[in-house]
Design a protein around this motif. Structure first.
Motif, short mmCIF file in Angstrom:
data_model
loop_
_atom_site.label_atom_id
_atom_site.label_comp_id
_atom_site.label_asym_id
_atom_site.label_seq_id
_atom_site.Cartn_x
_atom_site.Cartn_y
_atom_site.Cartn_z
N TYR A 166 0.81 -1.22 0.00
CA TYR A 166 0.00 0.00 0.00
C TYR A 166 0.84 1.28 0.00
CZ TYR A 166 -4.11 -2.79 1.17
OH TYR A 166 -5.14 -3.69 1.15
N THR A 167 0.30 2.30 -0.65
CA THR A 167 0.80 3.66 -0.44
C THR A 167 0.49 4.07 0.99
OG1 THR A 167 0.61 4.36 -2.74
CG2 THR A 167 0.41 6.08 -1.06
N MET A 168 1.42 4.76 1.62
CA MET A 168 1.22 5.27 2.98
C MET A 168 1.33 6.78 2.97
SD MET A 168 0.71 2.57 4.88
CE MET A 168 0.95 3.16 6.56
N GLY A 169 0.61 7.41 3.87
CA GLY A 169 0.63 8.86 3.92
C GLY A 169 0.78 9.40 5.32
N TRP A 170 1.28 10.62 5.39
CA TRP A 170 1.33 11.38 6.64
C TRP A 170 0.37 12.55 6.54
CZ3 TRP A 170 3.68 10.23 11.14
CH2 TRP A 170 4.72 9.29 11.15
N GLY A 172 8.22 3.07 -3.24
CA GLY A 172 9.01 4.20 -2.78
C GLY A 172 9.41 5.16 -3.87
N ASP A 173 9.03 4.88 -5.11
CA ASP A 173 9.49 5.73 -6.21
C ASP A 173 8.55 6.88 -6.53
OD1 ASP A 173 8.47 3.72 -9.10
OD2 ASP A 173 7.52 4.10 -7.18
N ILE A 174 7.39 6.90 -5.92
CA ILE A 174 6.45 8.00 -6.14
C ILE A 174 6.13 8.64 -4.79
CG2 ILE A 174 4.17 8.67 -6.97
CD1 ILE A 174 4.23 6.23 -8.81
N THR A 175 6.46 9.90 -4.68
CA THR A 175 6.18 10.65 -3.46
C THR A 175 5.47 11.95 -3.81
OG1 THR A 175 8.36 11.73 -3.52
CG2 THR A 175 8.18 9.72 -2.22
N TYR A 176 4.63 12.40 -2.90
CA TYR A 176 3.94 13.68 -3.04
C TYR A 176 4.08 14.44 -1.73
CZ TYR A 176 1.62 11.63 -7.15
OH TYR A 176 1.35 11.05 -8.37
N TYR A 177 4.10 15.75 -1.84
CA TYR A 177 4.18 16.62 -0.68
C TYR A 177 3.23 17.79 -0.85
CZ TYR A 177 8.64 14.21 0.13
OH TYR A 177 9.60 13.25 0.34
N THR A 178 2.70 18.25 0.26
CA THR A 178 1.97 19.49 0.20
C THR A 178 2.97 20.63 0.02
OG1 THR A 178 0.22 20.76 1.27
CG2 THR A 178 1.99 19.98 2.68
N PHE A 237 10.64 18.61 4.18
CA PHE A 237 10.28 17.29 4.68
C PHE A 237 10.61 16.23 3.63
CE2 PHE A 237 6.55 18.60 7.70
CZ PHE A 237 7.38 19.54 8.31
N THR A 238 10.96 15.03 4.10
CA THR A 238 11.22 13.91 3.21
C THR A 238 10.54 12.66 3.78
OG1 THR A 238 13.38 14.80 2.57
CG2 THR A 238 12.96 12.47 2.11
N ILE A 239 9.71 12.04 2.95
CA ILE A 239 9.05 10.81 3.34
C ILE A 239 9.84 9.64 2.75
CG2 ILE A 239 7.48 10.81 1.35
CD1 ILE A 239 5.32 9.62 3.23
N SER A 240 9.94 8.57 3.53
CA SER A 240 10.64 7.37 3.08
C SER A 240 10.00 6.16 3.75
CB SER A 240 12.14 7.45 3.40
OG SER A 240 12.34 7.54 4.80
N GLN A 245 10.94 -3.50 7.40
CA GLN A 245 10.59 -3.16 8.79
C GLN A 245 9.16 -2.68 8.93
OE1 GLN A 245 12.65 -3.68 11.39
NE2 GLN A 245 14.14 -4.54 9.95
N ASN A 246 8.40 -2.66 7.84
CA ASN A 246 7.01 -2.19 7.86
C ASN A 246 6.91 -0.81 8.51
OD1 ASN A 246 6.10 -4.61 6.71
ND2 ASN A 246 5.88 -5.57 8.72
N THR A 247 7.81 0.07 8.12
CA THR A 247 7.88 1.39 8.76
C THR A 247 7.98 2.48 7.71
OG1 THR A 247 8.99 0.43 10.69
CG2 THR A 247 9.16 2.81 10.42
N VAL A 248 7.28 3.57 7.98
CA VAL A 248 7.34 4.77 7.15
C VAL A 248 7.94 5.89 8.01
CG1 VAL A 248 6.05 6.44 5.77
CG2 VAL A 248 5.29 4.07 5.89
#
Length: 124
Positions: A32-36, A55-61, A68-71, A76-79
């Motif tokens: 799944y895609t995950m979001g903050w 992990g190759d597609i990221t979006y930011y407000t 900020f950087t999302i990864s 590890q099932n961790t974002v």
């Protein structure tokens, strides 16, 4: 499936950094895609960033781009959300969630399995 668990929030001065973590179970996280998202007092929950399963597609407000950087670490099932150059207006409760649909990445209605959130407070 269980809700994700966020950690890493705290009190930091403006210009400082924090790294948030979101740990999920494999069944919640895998594929799944995950979001903050974040919610400040008296305001609606707003999109911050999202990352695809690969992990190759990221979006930011817009207000966090360049800061900020999302990864994610799928083993590890961790974002993660690395937050640099923090501003007082970044103060909010930050939550992660799973994007369950193919709708718009920034809509909170496209996400489920919300964590309880972690408080981020940035002092001026």
């Amino acid at each position: 499936q269980v809700q994700p668990a966020e950690s890493g929030g705290g009190l930091v001065q403006a210009g400082g950094s924090l790294r948030l973590s979101c740990a999920a179970s494999g069944r919640t996280f895998s594929g799944y895609t995950m979001g903050w998202f974040r919610q400040a007092p008296g305001k609606e929950r707003e999109f911050v960033a999202s990352i695809s399963w690969s992990g190759d597609i990221t979006y930011y407000t817009g207000s966090v781009k360049g800061r900020f950087t999302i990864s994610r670490d799928n083993a590890q099932n961790t974002v993660y959300l690395q937050m640099n150059s923090l501003k007082p207006e970044d103060t909010a409760v930050y939550s992660c969630a799973r994007k369950y649909s193919t709708g718009t990445y920034y809509s909170k209605f496209e996400y489920d399995y919300w964590g309880q959130g972690t408080q981020v407070t940035v002092s001026s």
